[in-house]
Every structure is written in structure tokens, then in C-alpha cells.
Design a protein around this motif. Sequence first.
Motif, short mmCIF file in Angstrom:
data_model
loop_
_atom_site.label_atom_id
_atom_site.label_comp_id
_atom_site.label_asym_id
_atom_site.label_seq_id
_atom_site.Cartn_x
_atom_site.Cartn_y
_atom_site.Cartn_z
N SER A 197 -16.63 51.66 37.48
CA SER A 197 -16.83 50.48 38.32
C SER A 197 -15.66 50.23 39.27
N GLY A 198 -14.58 50.99 39.10
CA GLY A 198 -13.43 50.84 39.98
C GLY A 198 -12.38 49.86 39.49
N ASP A 199 -12.54 49.35 38.27
CA ASP A 199 -11.53 48.45 37.70
C ASP A 199 -10.49 49.33 37.01
N PHE A 200 -9.61 49.90 37.80
CA PHE A 200 -8.68 50.89 37.28
C PHE A 200 -7.58 50.27 36.43
#
Length: 277
Positions: free
Chosen positions: A81-84
Motif C-alpha cells: 500500500s506504500g506505507d513504508f
Amino acid sequence: MRYFNFLIVLFSFSSTFAQRNCEAYKYNRDTLKYEACKKAMEIKGYYQFSREYQSVLDESIEIDPTFDYAYWAKSIAYLKSGDFVTWKKLIDKAVELNPKEYLGYRGWCRYQFFRDYKGAIKDIEKLDSLVDYDIGQSQNGTYHLNIAKGLCFKAIGEKGKAIAILEKQINQNEEENIVGAYDYLHLGVLYLETENYEKAVEIFIKQSEINELAENQYYLAMTYLKIDNPVGYKSCLQKAKELYIEGRKMSDPYSNPLDKIFLEDIENEIKMAYNNS
């Protein structure tokens, strides 16, 4: 010679369940991890981004806060989801608890998603120092982790070291009759970039024999250009374009592989080839 290119989709849902045999914990009388594992396996059937999926894993961690698998499984959705930031916290915890299991995975993600080449090298080398067995493949099955490490050294400008690593691993792969789908290609490009044109031609021909690609013919064309072989140069460019249109090119569902080229690159080079003839 057969080539090695496991058809594993990175982070596929099915891979999430194949990581743990809960009965092993029971056999070893680790009842807490056995219960945590059984709870974690309840994620089967839930979408990774769903509240249910995350809740099950939270319950697993409540049962046993040292159950590394649950942290890793939770991390997948955050990476996708891109929540690194959250991904990093979770995968770091998994690595802390079970470095042999997750160092290679984290190192590959650092390479593939973040272009953190030095971090990837550090993880892969740390894993190698901890185990006395083969460190294995990247998560998507495309590369041996040593090949990935070599590509990282190339990316930070240490091409001589990259060549040595790739040569050594490819020799080992050849002995086992298993070569990566792009291994020869990457080594050939390194030879081209370091002006070792004879070896570049040799290795690109090997790539053609196991897995022909538009990139392979493109870089072979560029090698022929360097050694003043205009017929080979133009012929390989035309073949590269045909292969690209046929879909025979490097691909990855999540990022552009190193040394990948595009149709525009080929067409621009073809224009230059015929404008200068």
C-alpha cells in the motif's frame, strides 16, 4: 541448459501460508508459538488489506509477541500500500526475531522497492555470515541473492566487484544446470560497460540460448557497434524490436529491472543506425 525463473508472484497470498508448519512448534513443545501459529493461519481467506486479516495477526502477536511470522505477514499489506514506515517497523521486528528467515527478504525489498543498494548488500552479507547453507533466491524467484548483491554493487559504481560476484554465482548455477533468467544478460552488460567486448558477445549469445530477450539483442547490438560490426549492429536492433513487440522482454510487476530497455530506446537507436549509414 535450463534456466531458473520460478513463477512466483511477489507477495502472493498463497505464499503467506506456506511459511510456517505449526505442528513443528507442537513437536518441540513450544505451546505458545503453536497457539500463535494456529491463530495466524486463520488469515487464510481474508484479503491482506482487510481489517480481519490484520486483526487475526494482532491476536497472534498477543498470544506470543516473539512470533516472527506474524510481524512479517502483517508487513506485506503495508509494503504493497506504500506505507513504508510501518512496513519497516514490522519487517525490522521480524528480522530481529528471526534473522536467518527474513534478512534475505528484507534485503531483496531494499533492492527492488527502495533502491537502497548499500542496505541490501548489508542484509545479504549478514545472512551469508549467519548460515552454512545456500542463502537462496530473491522473493520473486528471479535471482539468487548473490546475483542481487552483485547488481547492488554495480548500482553503486563498483562494477569490478559486481562482475566477480556474478561470475562466481553463475559458475555455481551452471554446475547445477540452473541459471537465472536474466543472469547472463546482466553479466554481459557489465562486460560491455567495462569494455570487455569479446566476453560481452560470448555471454549475450549464452543468454540467447536460454532465454532470448529484446534487451539481450539490444545490448548485443551496442557491443557490435563498439567493435565496428555494422551488419551485426543493425541486425540485432531489428531483432530487439521484434522481440519487444512480441512481449519477450524483461518484466517485473512491481518495478523496472536493472538493465531494462524500452521500445523507444530501440527505435531511437535504429534511427541513428540508418541515418548514419
